[in-house]
Design a protein around this motif. Structure first.
Motif, PDB file in Angstrom:
ATOM      1  N   ARG A  45       1.367  -0.786   0.513  1.00 27.05           N
ATOM      2  CA  ARG A  45      -0.337  -0.280  -0.106  1.00 27.05           C
ATOM      3  C   ARG A  45       0.855   0.817  -0.351  1.00 27.05           C
ATOM      4  O   ARG A  45       0.976   2.365  -0.769  1.00 27.05           O
TER       5      ARG A  45
ATOM      6  N   ASP B 278      -4.595  -1.372 -10.938  1.00 27.50           N
ATOM      7  CA  ASP B 278      -5.652  -1.102 -10.303  1.00 27.50           C
ATOM      8  C   ASP B 278      -5.695  -1.341  -8.448  1.00 27.50           C
ATOM      9  O   ASP B 278      -5.760  -2.579  -8.168  1.00 27.50           O
TER      10      ASP B 278
ATOM     11  N   HIS C 135      -7.024  -1.976  -0.814  1.00 28.58           N
ATOM     12  CA  HIS C 135      -8.427  -0.814   0.894  1.00 28.58           C
ATOM     13  C   HIS C 135      -9.187  -1.535   0.514  1.00 28.58           C
ATOM     14  O   HIS C 135     -10.366  -0.988   0.950  1.00 28.58           O
ATOM     15  N   ASP C 136     -10.266  -2.222  -0.214  1.00 25.68           N
ATOM     16  CA  ASP C 136     -11.377  -2.960  -0.370  1.00 25.68           C
ATOM     17  C   ASP C 136     -11.641  -4.020   0.495  1.00 25.68           C
ATOM     18  O   ASP C 136     -11.121  -5.374   0.265  1.00 25.68           O
TER      19      ASP C 136
ATOM     20  N   SER D 101      -6.384  -0.181  -6.089  1.00 25.21           N
ATOM     21  CA  SER D 101      -7.604  -0.099  -4.911  1.00 25.21           C
ATOM     22  C   SER D 101      -8.298  -1.292  -4.985  1.00 25.21           C
ATOM     23  O   SER D 101      -8.504  -1.612  -3.595  1.00 25.21           O
TER      24      SER D 101
END
Length: 122
Positions: A79, A107, A112-113, A109
């Motif tokens: 991250r 991607d 963080h999902d 993201s």
């Protein structure tokens, strides 16, 4: 982590001739555990030897980071690296021909999902 996996990734990013620093992925991790021994004993991988480093800054700022997808530490490092726009981060990977590629690069993201990462969101 198998030496072949590490060598394939290092080859794909042209770092096969560079030294590899082994990071501890868990508190009180045993530097004599089998996965470390396999990497240290492979003569084609230049490691720092049996000592295992646990330096967050070294992991975040490394030319290449190869981590375990089940490790909170590895995912935290990933991250941070993606937040800094750093490439060559291999935690969530898939096989592509003879190479391993990160499927998070485009991607990140997913890291963080909470629905996809569940308990590994850390």
């Amino acid at each position: 982590m198998k030496p072949e996996y590490v060598k394939a990734i290092l080859k794909s990013v042209n770092l096969s001739d560079k030294q590899v620093f082994l990071g501890k992925t868990q508190e009180n991790g045993d530097p004599n555990r089998d996965e470390v021994k396999r990497l240290v004993n492979d003569a084609s991988i230049q490691t720092q030897g049996k000592d295992v480093a646990n330096d967050l800054f070294m992991a975040v700022l490394a030319d290449c980071f190869i981590g375990y997808p089940s490790s909170h530490y590895s995912l935290m490092v990933a991250r941070m690296r993606y937040a800094l726009g750093m490439e060559n981060t291999f935690v969530l990977t898939k096989k592509a021909g003879d190479s391993w590629v990160s499927y998070v690069n485009d991607d990140h993201s997913v890291l963080h999902d909470p629905k996809k990462m569940g308990l590994w969101l850390g």
